[in-house]
Motif scaffolding. Structure first.
Motif, PDB file in Angstrom:
ATOM      1  N   THR B  61       0.879  -1.272   0.094  1.00 44.73           N
ATOM      2  CA  THR B  61      -0.040  -0.053   0.214  1.00 44.73           C
ATOM      3  C   THR B  61       0.809   1.340   0.035  1.00 44.73           C
ATOM      4  O   THR B  61       0.226   2.298  -0.242  1.00 44.73           O
ATOM      5  N   GLY B  62       2.130   1.001   0.109  1.00 42.24           N
ATOM      6  CA  GLY B  62       2.914   2.227   0.103  1.00 42.24           C
ATOM      7  C   GLY B  62       3.254   2.822   1.263  1.00 42.24           C
ATOM      8  O   GLY B  62       2.220   3.047   1.973  1.00 42.24           O
ATOM      9  N   ASN B  63       4.591   3.028   1.867  1.00 45.14           N
ATOM     10  CA  ASN B  63       4.861   3.642   2.925  1.00 45.14           C
ATOM     11  C   ASN B  63       5.640   5.058   2.795  1.00 45.14           C
ATOM     12  O   ASN B  63       6.557   5.230   2.248  1.00 45.14           O
ATOM     13  N   PRO B  64       4.678   6.244   2.794  1.00 44.76           N
ATOM     14  CA  PRO B  64       5.105   7.361   2.351  1.00 44.76           C
ATOM     15  C   PRO B  64       6.583   7.660   3.017  1.00 44.76           C
ATOM     16  O   PRO B  64       7.255   8.424   2.265  1.00 44.76           O
ATOM     17  N   GLU B  65       6.595   7.374   4.286  1.00 46.70           N
ATOM     18  CA  GLU B  65       7.787   7.948   4.983  1.00 46.70           C
ATOM     19  C   GLU B  65       9.187   7.174   4.492  1.00 46.70           C
ATOM     20  O   GLU B  65      10.270   7.668   4.664  1.00 46.70           O
ATOM     21  N   SER B  66       8.876   5.840   3.961  1.00 42.84           N
ATOM     22  CA  SER B  66       9.986   5.203   3.673  1.00 42.84           C
ATOM     23  C   SER B  66      10.313   5.238   1.891  1.00 42.84           C
ATOM     24  O   SER B  66      11.209   4.879   1.554  1.00 42.84           O
ATOM     25  N   SER B  67       9.421   6.024   1.363  1.00 43.67           N
ATOM     26  CA  SER B  67       9.501   6.235  -0.226  1.00 43.67           C
ATOM     27  C   SER B  67      10.495   7.308  -0.523  1.00 43.67           C
ATOM     28  O   SER B  67      10.184   8.274   0.476  1.00 43.67           O
ATOM     29  N   PRO B  68      11.192   7.238  -1.682  1.00 44.41           N
ATOM     30  CA  PRO B  68      11.956   8.317  -1.885  1.00 44.41           C
ATOM     31  C   PRO B  68      11.062   9.340  -2.462  1.00 44.41           C
ATOM     32  O   PRO B  68      10.147   8.855  -3.118  1.00 44.41           O
ATOM     33  N   PRO B  69      11.449  10.725  -2.378  1.00 44.71           N
ATOM     34  CA  PRO B  69      10.415  11.572  -2.910  1.00 44.71           C
ATOM     35  C   PRO B  69      10.453  11.669  -4.520  1.00 44.71           C
ATOM     36  O   PRO B  69      11.549  11.279  -5.305  1.00 44.71           O
ATOM     37  N   ALA B  70       9.083  11.813  -4.928  1.00 40.49           N
ATOM     38  CA  ALA B  70       9.013  11.726  -6.226  1.00 40.49           C
ATOM     39  C   ALA B  70       9.577  12.999  -6.936  1.00 40.49           C
ATOM     40  O   ALA B  70       9.139  14.079  -6.253  1.00 40.49           O
ATOM     41  N   PRO B  71      10.339  13.092  -8.002  1.00 39.84           N
ATOM     42  CA  PRO B  71      10.596  14.341  -8.540  1.00 39.84           C
ATOM     43  C   PRO B  71       9.474  15.079  -9.080  1.00 39.84           C
ATOM     44  O   PRO B  71       8.661  14.343  -9.805  1.00 39.84           O
ATOM     45  N   GLY B 147       6.792   7.829 -18.546  1.00 30.93           N
ATOM     46  CA  GLY B 147       7.574   7.711 -19.771  1.00 30.93           C
ATOM     47  C   GLY B 147       8.923   7.663 -19.522  1.00 30.93           C
ATOM     48  O   GLY B 147       9.681   8.036 -18.313  1.00 30.93           O
ATOM     49  N   PHE B 148       9.508   6.782 -20.431  1.00 28.48           N
ATOM     50  CA  PHE B 148      11.102   6.294 -20.093  1.00 28.48           C
ATOM     51  C   PHE B 148      11.921   7.321 -20.481  1.00 28.48           C
ATOM     52  O   PHE B 148      13.176   7.156 -20.435  1.00 28.48           O
ATOM     53  N   GLU B 149      11.371   8.544 -21.001  1.00 26.85           N
ATOM     54  CA  GLU B 149      12.341   9.464 -21.135  1.00 26.85           C
ATOM     55  C   GLU B 149      12.643  10.173 -20.009  1.00 26.85           C
ATOM     56  O   GLU B 149      13.746  10.872 -19.690  1.00 26.85           O
ATOM     57  N   ASP B 150      11.869   9.955 -18.768  1.00 27.14           N
ATOM     58  CA  ASP B 150      12.032  10.996 -17.570  1.00 27.14           C
ATOM     59  C   ASP B 150      13.045   9.839 -16.624  1.00 27.14           C
ATOM     60  O   ASP B 150      12.491   9.133 -15.812  1.00 27.14           O
ATOM     61  N   LEU B 151      13.994  10.039 -16.911  1.00 27.66           N
ATOM     62  CA  LEU B 151      15.065   9.473 -16.147  1.00 27.66           C
ATOM     63  C   LEU B 151      15.263   9.829 -14.662  1.00 27.66           C
ATOM     64  O   LEU B 151      15.373   8.654 -13.778  1.00 27.66           O
ATOM     65  N   ASP B 152      14.935  10.753 -14.536  1.00 27.10           N
ATOM     66  CA  ASP B 152      14.964  11.415 -12.785  1.00 27.10           C
ATOM     67  C   ASP B 152      14.041  10.558 -12.137  1.00 27.10           C
ATOM     68  O   ASP B 152      14.039   9.984 -11.135  1.00 27.10           O
ATOM     69  N   LEU B 154      12.687   7.696 -13.257  1.00 35.32           N
ATOM     70  CA  LEU B 154      13.128   6.248 -13.375  1.00 35.32           C
ATOM     71  C   LEU B 154      14.122   5.908 -11.925  1.00 35.32           C
ATOM     72  O   LEU B 154      13.803   5.144 -11.349  1.00 35.32           O
ATOM     73  N   ARG B 155      15.027   6.738 -11.645  1.00 37.14           N
ATOM     74  CA  ARG B 155      16.042   6.397 -10.730  1.00 37.14           C
ATOM     75  C   ARG B 155      15.365   6.920  -9.446  1.00 37.14           C
ATOM     76  O   ARG B 155      15.604   6.017  -8.665  1.00 37.14           O
ATOM     77  N   ALA B 156      14.563   7.869  -9.176  1.00 37.42           N
ATOM     78  CA  ALA B 156      14.051   8.047  -7.983  1.00 37.42           C
ATOM     79  C   ALA B 156      12.921   7.153  -7.487  1.00 37.42           C
ATOM     80  O   ALA B 156      12.747   6.839  -6.413  1.00 37.42           O
ATOM     81  N   ALA B 273      11.125  -5.818  -2.653  1.00 40.88           N
ATOM     82  CA  ALA B 273      10.328  -5.054  -3.656  1.00 40.88           C
ATOM     83  C   ALA B 273      10.902  -3.747  -4.224  1.00 40.88           C
ATOM     84  O   ALA B 273      11.076  -3.488  -5.221  1.00 40.88           O
ATOM     85  N   GLN B 274      10.757  -2.920  -3.215  1.00 38.29           N
ATOM     86  CA  GLN B 274      11.048  -1.690  -3.585  1.00 38.29           C
ATOM     87  C   GLN B 274      12.551  -1.438  -3.853  1.00 38.29           C
ATOM     88  O   GLN B 274      12.820  -0.572  -4.714  1.00 38.29           O
ATOM     89  N   ALA B 275      13.534  -1.938  -3.145  1.00 37.70           N
ATOM     90  CA  ALA B 275      14.670  -1.717  -3.659  1.00 37.70           C
ATOM     91  C   ALA B 275      15.135  -2.514  -4.894  1.00 37.70           C
ATOM     92  O   ALA B 275      15.883  -2.030  -5.637  1.00 37.70           O
ATOM     93  N   ARG B 276      14.235  -3.622  -5.039  1.00 37.67           N
ATOM     94  CA  ARG B 276      14.508  -4.076  -6.730  1.00 37.67           C
ATOM     95  C   ARG B 276      14.011  -3.241  -7.706  1.00 37.67           C
ATOM     96  O   ARG B 276      14.745  -3.103  -8.744  1.00 37.67           O
ATOM     97  N   SER B 277      12.846  -2.691  -7.426  1.00 41.61           N
ATOM     98  CA  SER B 277      12.325  -1.719  -8.283  1.00 41.61           C
ATOM     99  C   SER B 277      13.424  -0.524  -8.717  1.00 41.61           C
ATOM    100  O   SER B 277      13.527  -0.181  -9.752  1.00 41.61           O
ATOM    101  N   LEU B 278      13.904  -0.119  -7.559  1.00 42.39           N
ATOM    102  CA  LEU B 278      14.681   1.118  -7.571  1.00 42.39           C
ATOM    103  C   LEU B 278      16.082   0.794  -8.286  1.00 42.39           C
ATOM    104  O   LEU B 278      16.485   1.514  -9.225  1.00 42.39           O
ATOM    105  N   ALA B 279      16.723  -0.507  -7.853  1.00 42.16           N
ATOM    106  CA  ALA B 279      17.848  -0.771  -8.637  1.00 42.16           C
ATOM    107  C   ALA B 279      17.582  -1.070 -10.139  1.00 42.16           C
ATOM    108  O   ALA B 279      18.549  -0.634 -10.907  1.00 42.16           O
ATOM    109  N   ILE B 280      16.628  -1.678 -10.455  1.00 42.00           N
ATOM    110  CA  ILE B 280      16.352  -1.816 -11.947  1.00 42.00           C
ATOM    111  C   ILE B 280      16.209  -0.592 -12.632  1.00 42.00           C
ATOM    112  O   ILE B 280      16.501  -0.153 -13.580  1.00 42.00           O
ATOM    113  N   GLY B 281      15.250   0.422 -11.929  1.00 39.67           N
ATOM    114  CA  GLY B 281      15.107   1.745 -12.262  1.00 39.67           C
ATOM    115  C   GLY B 281      16.407   2.571 -12.756  1.00 39.67           C
ATOM    116  O   GLY B 281      16.762   3.212 -13.674  1.00 39.67           O
ATOM    117  N   ARG B 282      17.372   2.354 -11.659  1.00 41.57           N
ATOM    118  CA  ARG B 282      18.700   3.115 -11.893  1.00 41.57           C
ATOM    119  C   ARG B 282      19.470   2.607 -13.044  1.00 41.57           C
ATOM    120  O   ARG B 282      20.075   3.214 -13.913  1.00 41.57           O
TER     121      ARG B 282
END
Lengths: 188, 332
Positions: B61-71, B147-152, B154-156, B273-282
């Motif tokens: 359900t998402g934990n706002p406190e542990s999620s990185p800020p979206a650009p 969109g995959f142009e949005d690298l920031d 994707l990383r965040a 889950a979240q670490a995996r998503s972020l790692a692949i995104g980066r």
């Protein structure tokens, strides 16, 4: 259920029409012909299953776009139209799931629990009832009633066994009758 | 009446209905296919990754406190009809343009207008209807990936692209535990909602917008053959392979080089889950960076050319869209 004569929209996909085109066409010419013959029947099928013309056109264009991307392979199939329909039906299912999420969100605004919020429901009751059937039943019935496809054709499109198609058609028709408020006596 | 008769009647009606629609030129599908190719490698890879990952990820359900800020997080506030820049919306060049189009483009405009009409109609019937969500969120089903142009992003955000800590996320969480049960009054209300929805659509200018957009996509697709873009595109698959991803090249040689379930996750990909998503995104963002840069340059140049050729047409479309917004505002 025997082979029903193809008519209606399926006339647009009549192989005879394609045979009038001279051979040795380019890849794009070949695809253009496929596009023109398949577009309306595909939109009709998607409309029947999604209930929204705009969505149906969008899905059809996406399915045809995928066909183009793989045209080198698909054009060699005996029945490229079956491939297109399989892709289209999968896209329609995905679209319905997405819409269901949106509908639940909207319904929640009014503290609803499970009702379906159908914001565009101006079409025939028949399709409305059909769309409430289990996915496979709805697909089998749409292919049968709209495209007049035989059991074997439907099995080819959906990549399932013919006996399974018969079961879906039989159960689907019974469910349709109930959904349309028909009594048993009214059934043929 | 039997089921068969019902079916024949319904099929005939649908045939008549669909028989009247114009069949677009096959180039529509061709342009889409090229757009698919143009929009990537990345699109193919990341979609496949997203699917693969979604299989193994537990939906949270998402934990706002542990999620990185979206650009540049999108704010799903009350809906507003906004004027928008037709050039920026239709002739997208970079990630900012793509975000702009999603949030304020013609599709967002129509969806917003539609829901505003439903809202107003329900209000006239005496229902207390809160503001609905912004069109972008309704269209995207709450997912904020832009969109995959949005690298920031994707990383965040990682490849899942969930937007953390937004009112919409909290709203969806609340929906998971709806309170009131259905009642006859609620059923009546639903009927009213359906009735309001039937006349709420906004289709104005859709064909004109699509025409311009499709021509732009064709222009963009042509840029894929530019040596700088082609060379950059060729670096993506090797880059991913170097990071441990199993990547294959499309056999027909003309689609994106990475497609169709051909990506496997590298050893050592985080299980969380979240670490995996972020790692692949980066990883994806890093590997896409040269391609996105090359495309942005090429697309910017293509936009100048396009504007020189179709400037008057775009200006007319901009005016027509401005007029539409004014008319919709006047309805409220």
């Amino acid at each position: 259920m025997g082979m029903a004569p193809r008519q209606g929209l399926d006339r647009l996909a009549d192989p005879a029409a394609i045979s009038l085109v001279p051979p040795a066409r380019s890849r794009d010419e070949d695809f253009a012909e496929f596009f023109r013959t398949q577009y309306r029947p595909a939109v009709a099928l998607a409309t029947a299953l999604t209930g929204r013309r705009a969505v149906a056109e969008e899905l059809t264009q996406e399915a045809l776009s995928r066909a183009y991307r793989h045209w080198g392979k698909i054009s060699g199939y005996d029945n490229p139209g079956a491939w297109l329909r399989r892709v289209l039906l999968n896209l329609a299912v995905s679209s319905l799931r997405r819409r269901a999420r949106e509908a639940r969100a909207l319904a929640g605004v009014w503290s609803r629990r499970e009702e379906t919020v159908e914001l565009e429901s101006a079409d025939d009751d028949f399709w409305l009832v059909l769309r409430k059937l289990p996915k496979r039943q709805a697909q089998c019935l749409a292919l049968h009633y709209l495209e007049h496809r035989s059991v074997s054709d439907i099995a080819l499109v959906l990549d399932i066994a013919e006996p399974t198609v018969r079961v879906h058609l039989s159960r689907g028709r019974a469910a349709l009758a109930r959904g349309l408020g028909l009594t048993e006596e009214e059934q043929p | 009446m039997s089921v068969e008769l019902h079916a024949r009647r319904a099929a005939r009606a649908l045939e008549r209905d669909v028989g009247a629609i114009p069949v677009p030129a096959p180039s529509v599908a061709v342009a889409r296919a090229r757009r698919h190719r143009a929009r990537t490698v990345a699109g193919g890879v990341a979609t496949v990754v997203a699917v693969l990952v979604s299989i193994v990820l537990v939906v949270t359900t998402g934990n706002p406190e542990s999620s990185p800020p979206a650009p540049d997080a999108i704010s799903p506030d009350a809906m507003e009809l906004q004027h928008f820049d037709a050039v920026r919306s239709l002739l997208t060049v970079d990630a900012a343009d793509v975000r702009y189009d999603r949030e304020h483009g013609d599709q967002a405009l129509r969806t917003t207008a539609r829901h505003l009409r439903v809202q107003r109609c329900m209000g006239r019937l005496g229902y207390q209807v809160p503001d609905l969500l912004t069109a972008d969120f309704l269209i995207a089903g709450g997912r904020g990936f832009r969109g995959f142009e949005d690298l920031d992003a994707l990383r965040a955000q990682g490849i899942q692209g969930r937007l953390p800590d937004t009112p919409y996320q909290r709203y969806l969480g609340a929906l998971a535990n709806p309170g009131a049960a259905s009642t006859p009054a609620a059923t009546e209300e639903l009927g009213n909602l359906q009735a309001c929805g039937r006349n709420a659509d906004v289709t104005d200018l859709r064909a004109e917008v699509s025409d311009v957009r499709n021509r732009w996509l064709s222009a963009v697709a042509a840029q894929e053959d530019e040596p700088a873009v082609a060379n950059a595109r060729a670096t993506v698959a090797p880059c991913l392979r170097a990071r441990g991803y199993a990547v294959t090249v499309d056999a027909d040689g003309e689609a994106a080089p990475v497609t169709d379930g051909s990506l496997a996750l590298p050893d050592g990909t985080p299980a969380d889950a979240q670490a995996r998503s972020l790692a692949i995104g980066r990883d994806l963002a890093d590997c896409l960076e040269p391609l996105v840069a090359a495309r942005t340059t090429a697309h910017r140049r293509a936009r100048e050319t396009f504007l020189a050729q179709h400037g008057a047409e775009l200006a007319a479309l901009q005016q027509a869209l401005d007029d539409l917004v004014e008319r919709l505002r006047a309805e409220r």
